[in-house]
Design an enzyme around this catalytic site. Sequence first.
Site, mmCIF file in Angstrom:
data_model
loop_
_atom_site.group_PDB
_atom_site.id
_atom_site.type_symbol
_atom_site.label_atom_id
_atom_site.label_comp_id
_atom_site.label_asym_id
_atom_site.label_seq_id
_atom_site.Cartn_x
_atom_site.Cartn_y
_atom_site.Cartn_z
ATOM 1 N N THR A 45 39.091 2.587 58.019
ATOM 2 C CA THR A 45 38.624 2.770 56.656
ATOM 3 C C THR A 45 37.648 1.655 56.322
ATOM 4 O O THR A 45 37.877 0.488 56.692
ATOM 5 C CB THR A 45 39.770 2.817 55.631
ATOM 6 O OG1 THR A 45 39.224 2.945 54.315
ATOM 7 C CG2 THR A 45 40.651 1.589 55.696
ATOM 8 N N GLU A 46 36.554 1.996 55.647
ATOM 9 C CA GLU A 46 35.452 1.047 55.491
ATOM 10 C C GLU A 46 35.802 -0.169 54.639
ATOM 11 O O GLU A 46 35.109 -1.191 54.700
ATOM 12 C CB GLU A 46 34.230 1.756 54.910
ATOM 13 C CG GLU A 46 34.402 2.244 53.497
ATOM 14 C CD GLU A 46 33.309 3.221 53.096
ATOM 15 O OE1 GLU A 46 32.562 2.891 52.164
ATOM 16 O OE2 GLU A 46 33.203 4.295 53.708
ATOM 17 N N ASN A 47 36.874 -0.081 53.826
ATOM 18 C CA ASN A 47 37.248 -1.259 53.041
ATOM 19 C C ASN A 47 38.037 -2.280 53.850
ATOM 20 O O ASN A 47 38.384 -3.338 53.338
ATOM 21 C CB ASN A 47 38.021 -0.852 51.778
ATOM 22 C CG ASN A 47 39.242 -0.024 52.073
ATOM 23 O OD1 ASN A 47 39.218 0.868 52.913
ATOM 24 N ND2 ASN A 47 40.332 -0.287 51.380
ATOM 25 N N GLY A 48 38.302 -1.978 55.145
ATOM 26 C CA GLY A 48 38.836 -2.996 56.018
ATOM 27 C C GLY A 48 40.219 -2.774 56.590
ATOM 28 O O GLY A 48 41.126 -3.570 56.327
ATOM 29 N N SER A 87 34.406 -4.876 58.715
ATOM 30 C CA SER A 87 34.494 -3.424 58.791
ATOM 31 C C SER A 87 33.118 -2.795 58.989
ATOM 32 O O SER A 87 32.937 -1.885 59.810
ATOM 33 C CB SER A 87 35.147 -2.876 57.512
ATOM 34 O OG SER A 87 35.347 -1.486 57.611
#
Length: 217
Positions: A45-48, A87
């Site tokens: 997930t791009e938020n980490g 990320s």
Amino acid sequence: MDSREIIARRIAKEFKDGMVANLGFGMPTMAANYLPEGMSMTLQTENGALRFGATPKRGESDPDVANAGGAPITLLPGASTFEMDLSFAIIRGGHVDITALGALEVDQEGNIANWKIPGAFAPGMGGAMDLLVGAKRVVAALNHTDKKGNSKVLKKCSLPLSAAKCVDLIVTEKAVMEVTDKGLVLKEVAPGLTVEDVVKCTDADLIIPSDVKEMDI
């Protein structure tokens, strides 16, 4: 089964063992609930975060653990969380094998618009522009038509693009279409529909092979 579940189930069929996959907001994130049994892959997930699983049941979620859309996720054994800059280094570095993103429109050239309707809707492009050019394979997920019955699979996108000529596969509740050098190829139609049904509600020019299959959901 509603259209969202149909699309999410079909997206999950694109995953293979060992893949690193990113799931965008909405319908794509639902695909985590339909991963084939025993498959070993890593959801990012791009938020980490790396290695998350299905959506937790009501009352079992951790308010500190969510995907980029703010929806709760389940961290699997071996999962890791980290800053967003790392990320995006993963995404921009070409380490994501496949991404599935929602869309407002797609077209037969593989263009995608998923962030702005001028004068009505403009949440910002977010990480989509990075994923669309950084992931090795791009799946666009959307309803086949809008509420008025107008096709969202077009000859040419009319809305501001998120990225150009980047989509590899289009998944709707009615069909699966592959973007190729020769044009948009109809690969599968949903159960209960015919090729003619799909052609009638699609603005894009479709290449119709002799072996169009029924969508596996």
